[in-house]
Design a protein around this motif. Sequence first.
Motif, PDB file in Angstrom:
ATOM      1  N   LEU A  34      -3.550  -8.871  -0.197  1.00 53.67           N
ATOM      2  CA  LEU A  34      -2.590  -7.769  -0.315  1.00 53.67           C
ATOM      3  C   LEU A  34      -2.890  -6.692   0.720  1.00 53.67           C
ATOM      4  O   LEU A  34      -1.981  -6.129   1.338  1.00 53.67           O
ATOM      5  CB  LEU A  34      -2.621  -7.178  -1.729  1.00 53.67           C
ATOM      6  CG  LEU A  34      -1.712  -5.987  -1.992  1.00 53.67           C
ATOM      7  CD1 LEU A  34      -0.248  -6.378  -1.797  1.00 53.67           C
ATOM      8  CD2 LEU A  34      -1.945  -5.460  -3.400  1.00 53.67           C
ATOM      9  N   GLY A  35      -4.163  -6.418   0.948  1.00 52.11           N
ATOM     10  CA  GLY A  35      -4.548  -5.438   1.961  1.00 52.11           C
ATOM     11  C   GLY A  35      -4.123  -5.851   3.364  1.00 52.11           C
ATOM     12  O   GLY A  35      -3.693  -5.010   4.155  1.00 52.11           O
ATOM     13  N   LEU A  36      -4.225  -7.148   3.673  1.00 52.82           N
ATOM     14  CA  LEU A  36      -3.748  -7.617   4.977  1.00 52.82           C
ATOM     15  C   LEU A  36      -2.246  -7.382   5.116  1.00 52.82           C
ATOM     16  O   LEU A  36      -1.767  -6.944   6.155  1.00 52.82           O
ATOM     17  CB  LEU A  36      -4.047  -9.104   5.165  1.00 52.82           C
ATOM     18  CG  LEU A  36      -5.478  -9.494   5.489  1.00 52.82           C
ATOM     19  CD1 LEU A  36      -5.588 -11.004   5.661  1.00 52.82           C
ATOM     20  CD2 LEU A  36      -5.998  -8.773   6.712  1.00 52.82           C
ATOM     21  N   ARG A  37      -1.507  -7.644   4.041  1.00 47.10           N
ATOM     22  CA  ARG A  37      -0.058  -7.395   4.081  1.00 47.10           C
ATOM     23  C   ARG A  37       0.249  -5.916   4.280  1.00 47.10           C
ATOM     24  O   ARG A  37       1.163  -5.559   5.026  1.00 47.10           O
ATOM     25  CB  ARG A  37       0.599  -7.883   2.789  1.00 47.10           C
ATOM     26  CG  ARG A  37       0.903  -9.334   2.824  1.00 47.10           C
ATOM     27  CD  ARG A  37       1.856  -9.699   1.710  1.00 47.10           C
ATOM     28  NE  ARG A  37       1.282 -10.849   1.061  1.00 47.10           N
ATOM     29  CZ  ARG A  37       1.232 -11.054  -0.219  1.00 47.10           C
ATOM     30  NH1 ARG A  37       1.756 -10.181  -1.049  1.00 47.10           N
ATOM     31  NH2 ARG A  37       0.681 -12.133  -0.717  1.00 47.10           N
ATOM     32  N   ILE A  38      -0.514  -5.060   3.637  1.00 49.17           N
ATOM     33  CA  ILE A  38      -0.312  -3.611   3.802  1.00 49.17           C
ATOM     34  C   ILE A  38      -0.574  -3.210   5.250  1.00 49.17           C
ATOM     35  O   ILE A  38       0.178  -2.449   5.847  1.00 49.17           O
ATOM     36  CB  ILE A  38      -1.213  -2.829   2.823  1.00 49.17           C
ATOM     37  CG1 ILE A  38      -0.710  -3.009   1.392  1.00 49.17           C
ATOM     38  CG2 ILE A  38      -1.280  -1.354   3.189  1.00 49.17           C
ATOM     39  CD1 ILE A  38      -1.643  -2.460   0.328  1.00 49.17           C
ATOM     40  N   GLY A  39      -1.658  -3.727   5.834  1.00 51.05           N
ATOM     41  CA  GLY A  39      -1.964  -3.426   7.233  1.00 51.05           C
ATOM     42  C   GLY A  39      -0.881  -3.924   8.174  1.00 51.05           C
ATOM     43  O   GLY A  39      -0.477  -3.216   9.105  1.00 51.05           O
ATOM     44  N   ALA A  44       4.022  -2.919  11.524  1.00 46.73           N
ATOM     45  CA  ALA A  44       5.411  -3.302  11.770  1.00 46.73           C
ATOM     46  C   ALA A  44       6.373  -2.131  11.624  1.00 46.73           C
ATOM     47  O   ALA A  44       7.491  -2.186  12.125  1.00 46.73           O
ATOM     48  CB  ALA A  44       5.820  -4.421  10.819  1.00 46.73           C
ATOM     49  N   SER A  45       5.947  -1.066  10.983  1.00 43.53           N
ATOM     50  CA  SER A  45       6.847   0.057  10.710  1.00 43.53           C
ATOM     51  C   SER A  45       7.239   0.822  11.969  1.00 43.53           C
ATOM     52  O   SER A  45       8.235   1.530  11.980  1.00 43.53           O
ATOM     53  CB  SER A  45       6.206   1.024   9.710  1.00 43.53           C
ATOM     54  OG  SER A  45       5.136   1.726  10.312  1.00 43.53           O
ATOM     55  N   GLY A  46       6.472   0.719  13.035  1.00 42.21           N
ATOM     56  CA  GLY A  46       6.781   1.446  14.263  1.00 42.21           C
ATOM     57  C   GLY A  46       6.194   2.843  14.298  1.00 42.21           C
ATOM     58  O   GLY A  46       6.189   3.495  15.323  1.00 42.21           O
ATOM     59  N   GLU A  47       5.704   3.323  13.183  1.00 44.90           N
ATOM     60  CA  GLU A  47       5.079   4.647  13.131  1.00 44.90           C
ATOM     61  C   GLU A  47       3.597   4.508  13.466  1.00 44.90           C
ATOM     62  O   GLU A  47       3.058   3.410  13.537  1.00 44.90           O
ATOM     63  CB  GLU A  47       5.253   5.246  11.740  1.00 44.90           C
ATOM     64  CG  GLU A  47       6.698   5.439  11.342  1.00 44.90           C
ATOM     65  CD  GLU A  47       6.829   5.919   9.903  1.00 44.90           C
ATOM     66  OE1 GLU A  47       5.806   6.209   9.265  1.00 44.90           O
ATOM     67  OE2 GLU A  47       7.967   5.987   9.431  1.00 44.90           O
ATOM     68  N   THR A  48       2.929   5.628  13.642  1.00 46.62           N
ATOM     69  CA  THR A  48       1.494   5.603  13.890  1.00 46.62           C
ATOM     70  C   THR A  48       0.798   5.117  12.616  1.00 46.62           C
ATOM     71  O   THR A  48       0.949   5.723  11.547  1.00 46.62           O
ATOM     72  CB  THR A  48       0.973   7.008  14.254  1.00 46.62           C
ATOM     73  OG1 THR A  48       1.691   7.468  15.398  1.00 46.62           O
ATOM     74  CG2 THR A  48      -0.507   6.968  14.549  1.00 46.62           C
ATOM     75  N   PRO A  49       0.049   4.013  12.695  1.00 46.33           N
ATOM     76  CA  PRO A  49      -0.570   3.466  11.491  1.00 46.33           C
ATOM     77  C   PRO A  49      -1.741   4.310  11.006  1.00 46.33           C
ATOM     78  O   PRO A  49      -2.413   4.979  11.788  1.00 46.33           O
ATOM     79  CB  PRO A  49      -1.031   2.079  11.927  1.00 46.33           C
ATOM     80  CG  PRO A  49      -1.204   2.180  13.392  1.00 46.33           C
ATOM     81  CD  PRO A  49      -0.220   3.206  13.878  1.00 46.33           C
ATOM     82  N   LEU A  50      -1.975   4.271   9.716  1.00 46.62           N
ATOM     83  CA  LEU A  50      -3.115   4.935   9.091  1.00 46.62           C
ATOM     84  C   LEU A  50      -4.337   4.052   9.316  1.00 46.62           C
ATOM     85  O   LEU A  50      -4.359   2.897   8.900  1.00 46.62           O
ATOM     86  CB  LEU A  50      -2.843   5.125   7.602  1.00 46.62           C
ATOM     87  CG  LEU A  50      -3.845   5.906   6.783  1.00 46.62           C
ATOM     88  CD1 LEU A  50      -3.936   7.342   7.295  1.00 46.62           C
ATOM     89  CD2 LEU A  50      -3.432   5.901   5.325  1.00 46.62           C
ATOM     90  N   MET A  51      -5.362   4.559  10.009  1.00 44.30           N
ATOM     91  CA  MET A  51      -6.510   3.733  10.380  1.00 44.30           C
ATOM     92  C   MET A  51      -7.411   3.381   9.204  1.00 44.30           C
ATOM     93  O   MET A  51      -8.072   2.357   9.216  1.00 44.30           O
ATOM     94  CB  MET A  51      -7.337   4.417  11.477  1.00 44.30           C
ATOM     95  CG  MET A  51      -6.612   4.544  12.791  1.00 44.30           C
ATOM     96  SD  MET A  51      -6.185   2.932  13.432  1.00 44.30           S
ATOM     97  CE  MET A  51      -4.780   3.338  14.418  1.00 44.30           C
TER      98      MET A  51
END
Length: 122
Positions: A34-39, A44-51
Motif C-alpha cells: 500500500l505504501g508503494l502505491r501511495i508513493g 503521478a499527481s504532478g505536484e511536488t511529492p512529500l519526501m
Amino acid sequence: IALAAGAAVHDVLFAQHLANTRTLEQQAMGMAELGLRIGLEQLASGETPLMDTGKLHPDPTRAESLHVILRPGVRRMPDGFSAGRFLTQDYEIQSTGHSARGTRRTLVQGITRLEPLAQGAP
C-alpha cells in the motif's frame, strides 16, 4: 497415551503460532505494498511529492501502519527532448509496513518521472 496427547497439543500450539506469524507477515507486506502505491500516486499527481510521509495508519482501529520515504536520484536530459524543457528525475520509493508484535516488511521500488524544467532555468 499421555505422551501422545502432549505431543499432539505441542503440534497444535506450534501450528497455531506459525499461522499467527504468517498472518502478521502478510499484514506487514500488505501495508508495504500500500505504501508503494501511495508513493507512486504522489509521483503521478504532478505536484511536488512529500519526501517523508511519517507513520500512517490507514485504519486507526488496527495496529497496522506504514511509512513511505521518497529519495530523489539522478536528473538528466531525456533522449529525444532537445528543446531542454524537460528533465527526467529518478526516485526511489521505500515503503515499510508494520503489523502487530513488531513485524515489519520493507519494499523498495525505483521509478523515473518526466518533469518540466523550472521556469527561469537556462
